[in-house]
Design a protein around this motif. Sequence first.
Motif, PDB file in Angstrom:
ATOM      1  N   TYR A  29     -18.653  32.836  21.783  1.00 12.24           N
ATOM      2  CA  TYR A  29     -19.499  31.710  21.901  1.00 12.24           C
ATOM      3  C   TYR A  29     -19.428  30.620  20.354  1.00 12.24           C
ATOM      4  CZ  TYR A  29     -24.350  30.662  21.952  1.00 12.24           C
ATOM      5  OH  TYR A  29     -25.498  30.275  21.910  1.00 12.24           O
ATOM      6  N   ASP A  30     -19.054  31.956  19.325  1.00 11.62           N
ATOM      7  CA  ASP A  30     -19.462  30.683  17.797  1.00 11.62           C
ATOM      8  C   ASP A  30     -18.224  29.687  18.292  1.00 11.62           C
ATOM      9  OD1 ASP A  30     -21.014  31.871  17.054  1.00 11.62           O
ATOM     10  OD2 ASP A  30     -20.304  33.815  15.543  1.00 11.62           O
ATOM     11  N   ALA A  31     -16.368  30.458  19.270  1.00  8.63           N
ATOM     12  CA  ALA A  31     -16.164  29.140  18.636  1.00  8.63           C
ATOM     13  C   ALA A  31     -16.135  27.903  19.838  1.00  8.63           C
ATOM     14  CB  ALA A  31     -14.663  29.669  19.458  1.00  8.63           C
ATOM     15  N   ILE A  32     -16.450  28.309  21.116  1.00  9.74           N
ATOM     16  CA  ILE A  32     -17.379  27.267  22.099  1.00  9.74           C
ATOM     17  C   ILE A  32     -18.454  26.840  21.583  1.00  9.74           C
ATOM     18  CG2 ILE A  32     -17.744  27.280  24.260  1.00  9.74           C
ATOM     19  CD1 ILE A  32     -16.179  29.446  24.666  1.00  9.74           C
ATOM     20  N   GLU A  33     -19.057  27.278  20.688  1.00 11.00           N
ATOM     21  CA  GLU A  33     -20.847  26.715  21.207  1.00 11.00           C
ATOM     22  C   GLU A  33     -20.775  25.818  19.027  1.00 11.00           C
ATOM     23  OE1 GLU A  33     -23.677  26.336  22.116  1.00 11.00           O
ATOM     24  OE2 GLU A  33     -21.874  26.482  23.856  1.00 11.00           O
ATOM     25  N   SER A  34     -19.579  25.955  18.489  1.00  7.25           N
ATOM     26  CA  SER A  34     -19.201  25.144  16.876  1.00  7.25           C
ATOM     27  C   SER A  34     -19.741  23.512  17.466  1.00  7.25           C
ATOM     28  CB  SER A  34     -18.425  25.507  16.244  1.00  7.25           C
ATOM     29  OG  SER A  34     -18.263  26.670  16.382  1.00  7.25           O
ATOM     30  N   SER A  35     -20.492  23.032  16.594  1.00  6.13           N
ATOM     31  CA  SER A  35     -20.719  21.970  16.298  1.00  6.13           C
ATOM     32  C   SER A  35     -19.752  20.926  16.079  1.00  6.13           C
ATOM     33  CB  SER A  35     -21.743  21.551  14.775  1.00  6.13           C
ATOM     34  OG  SER A  35     -21.184  21.529  13.401  1.00  6.13           O
ATOM     35  N   ASP A  67     -18.844  18.755  14.852  1.00  5.24           N
ATOM     36  CA  ASP A  67     -17.673  18.125  13.471  1.00  5.24           C
ATOM     37  C   ASP A  67     -17.197  19.547  12.134  1.00  5.24           C
ATOM     38  OD1 ASP A  67     -20.811  19.357  13.234  1.00  5.24           O
ATOM     39  OD2 ASP A  67     -20.844  17.948  11.615  1.00  5.24           O
ATOM     40  N   ARG A  68     -17.685  20.625  12.994  1.00  6.47           N
ATOM     41  CA  ARG A  68     -17.350  22.252  12.670  1.00  6.47           C
ATOM     42  C   ARG A  68     -15.173  22.548  12.694  1.00  6.47           C
ATOM     43  NH1 ARG A  68     -20.677  26.825  12.854  1.00  6.47           N
ATOM     44  NH2 ARG A  68     -21.879  25.847  11.593  1.00  6.47           N
ATOM     45  N   SER A  69     -14.273  22.571  11.699  1.00  2.03           N
ATOM     46  CA  SER A  69     -13.453  22.813  11.811  1.00  2.03           C
ATOM     47  C   SER A  69     -13.462  24.456  12.142  1.00  2.03           C
ATOM     48  CB  SER A  69     -12.407  22.188  10.482  1.00  2.03           C
ATOM     49  OG  SER A  69     -12.843  20.598  10.274  1.00  2.03           O
ATOM     50  N   LEU A  70     -12.315  24.699  12.196  1.00  3.73           N
ATOM     51  CA  LEU A  70     -12.394  25.920  12.386  1.00  3.73           C
ATOM     52  C   LEU A  70     -11.128  27.052  12.848  1.00  3.73           C
ATOM     53  CD1 LEU A  70     -14.090  26.527  15.890  1.00  3.73           C
ATOM     54  CD2 LEU A  70     -15.534  26.391  14.315  1.00  3.73           C
ATOM     55  N   PHE A  71     -10.735  27.328  11.947  1.00  5.66           N
ATOM     56  CA  PHE A  71     -10.146  29.158  12.026  1.00  5.66           C
ATOM     57  C   PHE A  71     -10.177  29.798  13.217  1.00  5.66           C
ATOM     58  CE2 PHE A  71      -7.549  32.321   9.302  1.00  5.66           C
ATOM     59  CZ  PHE A  71      -6.613  31.640   9.830  1.00  5.66           C
ATOM     60  N   ILE A  72      -9.472  30.275  13.975  1.00  2.00           N
ATOM     61  CA  ILE A  72      -9.611  31.189  15.134  1.00  2.00           C
ATOM     62  C   ILE A  72      -8.371  31.793  14.587  1.00  2.00           C
ATOM     63  CG2 ILE A  72     -10.357  31.464  17.718  1.00  2.00           C
ATOM     64  CD1 ILE A  72     -11.653  28.930  18.236  1.00  2.00           C
ATOM     65  N   VAL A  73      -8.822  33.439  14.501  1.00  4.25           N
ATOM     66  CA  VAL A  73      -7.500  34.303  14.544  1.00  4.25           C
ATOM     67  C   VAL A  73      -7.416  34.906  15.959  1.00  4.25           C
ATOM     68  CG1 VAL A  73      -6.872  36.058  12.902  1.00  4.25           C
ATOM     69  CG2 VAL A  73      -7.455  34.204  12.165  1.00  4.25           C
ATOM     70  N   ALA A  74      -6.866  34.920  16.652  1.00  8.51           N
ATOM     71  CA  ALA A  74      -6.609  35.528  18.240  1.00  8.51           C
ATOM     72  C   ALA A  74      -5.960  36.834  18.283  1.00  8.51           C
ATOM     73  CB  ALA A  74      -6.690  34.557  18.794  1.00  8.51           C
ATOM     74  N   GLY A  75      -5.927  37.318  18.683  1.00  2.10           N
ATOM     75  CA  GLY A  75      -5.584  39.017  18.743  1.00  2.10           C
ATOM     76  C   GLY A  75      -4.856  38.708  20.456  1.00  2.10           C
ATOM     77  N   PRO A  76      -3.612  39.483  20.900  1.00  2.33           N
ATOM     78  CA  PRO A  76      -3.102  39.497  21.641  1.00  2.33           C
ATOM     79  C   PRO A  76      -4.373  39.712  23.542  1.00  2.33           C
ATOM     80  CG  PRO A  76      -2.938  41.602  21.098  1.00  2.33           C
ATOM     81  CD  PRO A  76      -3.898  40.483  20.012  1.00  2.33           C
ATOM     82  N   GLY A  77      -4.351  38.944  24.488  1.00  2.00           N
ATOM     83  CA  GLY A  77      -5.450  39.444  24.959  1.00  2.00           C
ATOM     84  C   GLY A  77      -6.840  38.913  24.409  1.00  2.00           C
ATOM     85  N   SER A  78      -6.865  38.268  24.143  1.00  2.00           N
ATOM     86  CA  SER A  78      -8.973  38.198  23.418  1.00  2.00           C
ATOM     87  C   SER A  78      -9.104  36.485  24.429  1.00  2.00           C
ATOM     88  CB  SER A  78      -8.587  37.592  22.281  1.00  2.00           C
ATOM     89  OG  SER A  78      -7.658  36.449  21.916  1.00  2.00           O
ATOM     90  N   GLY A  79      -8.117  36.228  25.537  1.00  6.24           N
ATOM     91  CA  GLY A  79      -9.086  34.587  26.145  1.00  6.24           C
ATOM     92  C   GLY A  79      -9.142  33.625  24.801  1.00  6.24           C
ATOM     93  N   LYS A  80      -7.764  33.359  24.364  1.00  6.89           N
ATOM     94  CA  LYS A  80      -8.231  32.166  22.949  1.00  6.89           C
ATOM     95  C   LYS A  80      -7.814  30.746  24.213  1.00  6.89           C
ATOM     96  CE  LYS A  80      -2.661  32.310  22.389  1.00  6.89           C
ATOM     97  NZ  LYS A  80      -2.370  31.187  23.007  1.00  6.89           N
ATOM     98  N   THR A  81      -6.587  30.657  25.424  1.00 11.60           N
ATOM     99  CA  THR A  81      -6.669  30.198  25.694  1.00 11.60           C
ATOM    100  C   THR A  81      -7.782  29.754  27.067  1.00 11.60           C
ATOM    101  OG1 THR A  81      -4.418  30.460  26.973  1.00 11.60           O
ATOM    102  CG2 THR A  81      -5.865  28.951  28.501  1.00 11.60           C
ATOM    103  N   THR A  82      -9.041  30.033  27.365  1.00 10.88           N
ATOM    104  CA  THR A  82     -10.201  29.923  28.004  1.00 10.88           C
ATOM    105  C   THR A  82     -11.365  30.018  26.643  1.00 10.88           C
ATOM    106  OG1 THR A  82     -10.317  32.007  29.845  1.00 10.88           O
ATOM    107  CG2 THR A  82     -11.937  31.790  28.549  1.00 10.88           C
TER     108      THR A  82
END
Length: 784
Positions: free
Chosen positions: A21-27, A29-44
């Motif tokens: 939710y936070d990754a998709i809804e972030s404003s 102008d906010r840069s993100l560092f997303i640490v995504a484990g296996p099968g966690s839906g990063k492509t989504t």
Amino acid sequence: MTTIQSTLGRAITPEDNQGQYDAIESSLDRSLFIVAGPGSGKTTVMALRVLKLVYVDGIDPSTVLATTFTKKAATELRSRILGWGERLRLAFIENPTYADQREVLQLIDFNQIFTGTLDSISENILQEYREAGSPTPVIIEDFIANAMMVRYGLLDGGRYKNKDLKAYLKGLSGISYDLNTGGMAGILLEIRDRVCHDQVDIDTFNESGENPGIKVACEAIRVYMRELEERLLYDYGRLEQEFFQKLLNGELTEFTEKIRFILVDEYQDTNLLQEHIYFELARHALQNGGSITVVGDDDQSIYRFRGATVDLFTHFPSRIQEALQVYPTVITLSKNYRSTQNIVDRVEQFVTLDPTFQCARVEEKPPIEYARIGKPVNYPILGMFRDDLPTLARDLSFFLEGVVHNGGVEITQSGTTYTICVDADRGSPADICVLCSSPQEMKADGNPRLPRLLRQNLHNATHSIEIFNPRGQQLREISEVQVLCGLMLECIDPESTIQNKIKYLPKDAKKFFGAWRDAAQIYIQQHSEQYGDMTLGKFVQAWQTRTPHNAFVQKREVPLLDLVYRLVTWIPPMQYDVEGLVYLEVITRTITQSAVFTKFGSEIIFDDENTILEGKSIIDAMRGIFIPLATGAIDINEDLLETIPTDRIPIMSIHQAKGLEYPLVIVDVGSDFKTEHHKQAFKRYPREGGRTCRMEDELRAFSPLQTPQRPGVDRAFDDLTRQYFVAFSRPQDVLLLVGLNSVKDGYLTKGRKPTLKFIKNVATGWDRDETWHWGKGLPDIIHI
């Protein structure tokens, strides 16, 4: 988010998954560092982040750039963006609430988003925004780069025979046997790639040491690079360097003035040059009011051997802060939607069992959580271990036949019976995958490995099942390839007349030329069938005698590609077999692409008045095509293996399987290990850093990255841990570990007083402090 759930069936709420939710809804102008484990839906997450920017924030799609590591992943990301974007557009248009915005919605063009690998995006941008009159970049693939290194770096000047160069490359590799020409070319290209990727000062490196082989290596690399420049060709390293340089020089302002959003997937596989590119793109995006988002997982960084530097990911927040004064928000995606509870628990336990590995991971990384939707059967983790390789292959084949054809295999644990079978309606053999450290089917001594024995056993089973493993043999040793190459040689150069005049002909090339020609002669004798009014023997004879006939096209310039397509008429596996088609594709691509750097463009010139010209064109083809093939410089590119036939069980390396998932995954954790032999240590329990780490240490001293502080042996352990982490996290339902009993129970040494020895192996739960966390007998899994 309501429309996303009702239209796409994706529930993205803080209650469901705060990180997503936070990754998709972030404003915006906010840069993100997303640490995504296996099968966690990063492509989504990446796709929906892009769609949110367009639909909610009103961003022009042409200002968005989204990139990932492989062509397959890039295609999947683009498919998601386009497919979901269109479904959401229709939902908004049909919703009366958005009646005033229908015209704007109709005009949105998601095709304007820059998507692809960094290489493909660099190529497209350099082409689209090049100066008027400047040539379009011509990109060569890795196997053509190998061929060019063989031809210009090694054959020209006879460098392939240089003792100093051989000794230096051999020491860098850490091998005990002599390198062949193809092996030398491969190592030289690794050095060249690291020079480019790690931004190495090659002049300082050239003058750095007393080893005279360094100067010869740098000379070969410079000759190769000069050939690229003079022919206006780009390998992937030069392409990225050119893109970066034009960004720095302000030559792409038409592009950089509009770019606002950079999204990078698989960032753990980034090298220093690519980081420079991303940071330079991010600088422009930030100036334009946008942001950068990077996604990745340090635990899945398994491409160090290709120059990936995992530290660039683990230290991304501090590095971009120092470079651009950006403070990215850290988001973790730890919920696993792919696998069962037992698999998730096993994967998490595996990645945390080695205390020394934890300091090489992202700090304060949360554990992987089971979050699969529905109520899948929670199969136990399985193991199949046998005393010898033939028995293991036989029993594993019987198991697979039962899973695919015989209604399934029953497993009992604690009074509960589980049936493992392919889905009766939608299942196929391709739902199963066998992962090995290497898919090679034969050992160096000529004995079969597990992939070969599986192929044989399954082919001969009552209900035959075929294997898909085109990389199971070196290309030059595959029977169909030998026949085709031998037939071509016999056609263009009967009795090796021209071949014998070549000044610099490596011994291994001469050896395989002879083997290919022999294979062709035998094949001609065994195949007398006619196509039209022509047998294969008559076809070859017409070429050899240069006789005007429909077999021999009587014109001055004959493309080798035409000859290939005529010859495969008599080689059915290269027409109908899926593996044979892969082999044919490699050869035709080699011929096609070699035309960009050979003098005669992969054509044979026939001129009765100028036979010297004919000989030169044949030598040119041998040096540009046949010698690279014969020396092993040309092999099967992973890009050719993106589509797996549904009627076959794929066998692949763990690196090939990265990003894929299967209902049933079989991981080979020890079929090669009968004893604790020191020559196999790098595959299971390293004693030193190995070739990749030696090359890092050798070259990074002349790079801004500097020499790694983490010892080479620790980096080798880290890489093995990540490799098997990737393997163990591929299955959706069933994980089966296979190997010899020696890796499970130990083995008795020979001699008067046999003692029990244990084979230390990262894949079976050993840490680098020699603690066996899984224990003798691997008691925590169900053995079948």
